[in-house]
Scaffold this motif. Structure first.
Motif, short mmCIF file in Angstrom:
data_model
loop_
_atom_site.label_atom_id
_atom_site.label_comp_id
_atom_site.label_asym_id
_atom_site.label_seq_id
_atom_site.Cartn_x
_atom_site.Cartn_y
_atom_site.Cartn_z
N HIS A 41 10.28 4.20 2.47
CA HIS A 41 10.71 5.22 2.72
C HIS A 41 11.58 6.16 3.62
O HIS A 41 12.70 6.63 3.96
N THR B 33 0.55 -1.35 -0.24
CA THR B 33 -0.02 -0.17 0.30
C THR B 33 1.53 1.78 -0.01
O THR B 33 2.14 1.64 0.28
N ARG B 34 0.14 2.49 -0.44
CA ARG B 34 0.96 3.75 -0.28
C ARG B 34 1.65 3.45 1.18
O ARG B 34 2.76 4.51 1.29
N PHE C 2 11.08 1.85 -7.65
CA PHE C 2 12.01 2.17 -8.08
C PHE C 2 12.38 3.77 -7.41
O PHE C 2 11.34 4.35 -7.17
N LEU D 235 4.99 1.87 1.23
CA LEU D 235 5.80 2.13 0.58
C LEU D 235 6.43 3.32 1.40
O LEU D 235 7.50 3.89 1.28
N SER D 236 5.27 5.20 2.27
CA SER D 236 5.70 5.12 3.36
C SER D 236 6.95 5.05 4.02
O SER D 236 7.65 5.64 4.16
N LEU E 138 14.95 7.12 -6.98
CA LEU E 138 15.42 7.84 -7.33
C LEU E 138 16.74 8.30 -6.29
O LEU E 138 15.84 9.14 -5.17
N ARG F 154 13.02 9.92 -4.47
CA ARG F 154 11.95 10.40 -4.46
C ARG F 154 11.94 8.63 -5.01
O ARG F 154 12.85 7.76 -5.18
N ALA F 155 10.50 7.90 -4.22
CA ALA F 155 10.18 5.86 -4.46
C ALA F 155 8.53 6.28 -5.67
O ALA F 155 8.00 6.60 -4.76
N TRP F 156 8.46 5.04 -6.49
CA TRP F 156 7.88 5.07 -7.21
C TRP F 156 7.36 3.76 -6.98
O TRP F 156 7.82 3.31 -7.35
N LEU F 157 5.60 3.18 -6.74
CA LEU F 157 5.45 2.03 -6.79
C LEU F 157 4.56 1.69 -8.06
O LEU F 157 3.65 1.74 -8.12
#
Lengths: 82, 82
Positions: free
Chosen positions: A23, A15-16, A50, A19-20, A52, A39-42
């Protein structure tokens, strides 16, 4: 400072919020290695994330991710961007 | 509009100019598919290129890359970013 993209696999169905949290775990300790995760993309379907970042080396990026609990060996140094 | 990361392999030893040319080839036709490539990052050592884009679908992103001469099937829909 070099720039990196790293790729995690295995974040299926994440979930977001999760991810958070991952991060934030990076952000908490990144400074000790001179790394900054911009940045992190899911994609929860493929399980890919990914990230950066900037930092002194691939190894420094990998150490932060490992200590934060989500290691990856797929770290690429980005020499150019457009 | 959905967001995507796609990954190309095989850009070994590619220069910044060549990356820029490839990116320009995308930008020239992307509008026809309602796609916009925001950024492309290159690691010439591993040959990887990462492209961040927005668009209506994975297929639209793939069609632009194919018509521009650098097809990839590795396109991931990014549902979240932090």
């Amino acid at each position: 400072m070099a720039k990196f993209m790293d790729v995690h696999s295995g974040f299926h169905g994440v979930t977001r919020e999760q991810l958070s949290e991952a991060h934030d775990a990076d952000l908490k300790i990144e400074g000790e290695e001179g790394v900054h995760f911009e940045r992190a993309w899911l994609d929860p379907e493929s399980g890919k994330v990914f990230c950066l970042s900037t930092g002194p080396s691939k190894e420094a990026v990998m150490r932060v991710h490992e200590r934060a609990g989500h290691p990856t060996s797929e770290v690429y140094e980005l020499t150019d961007e457009v």
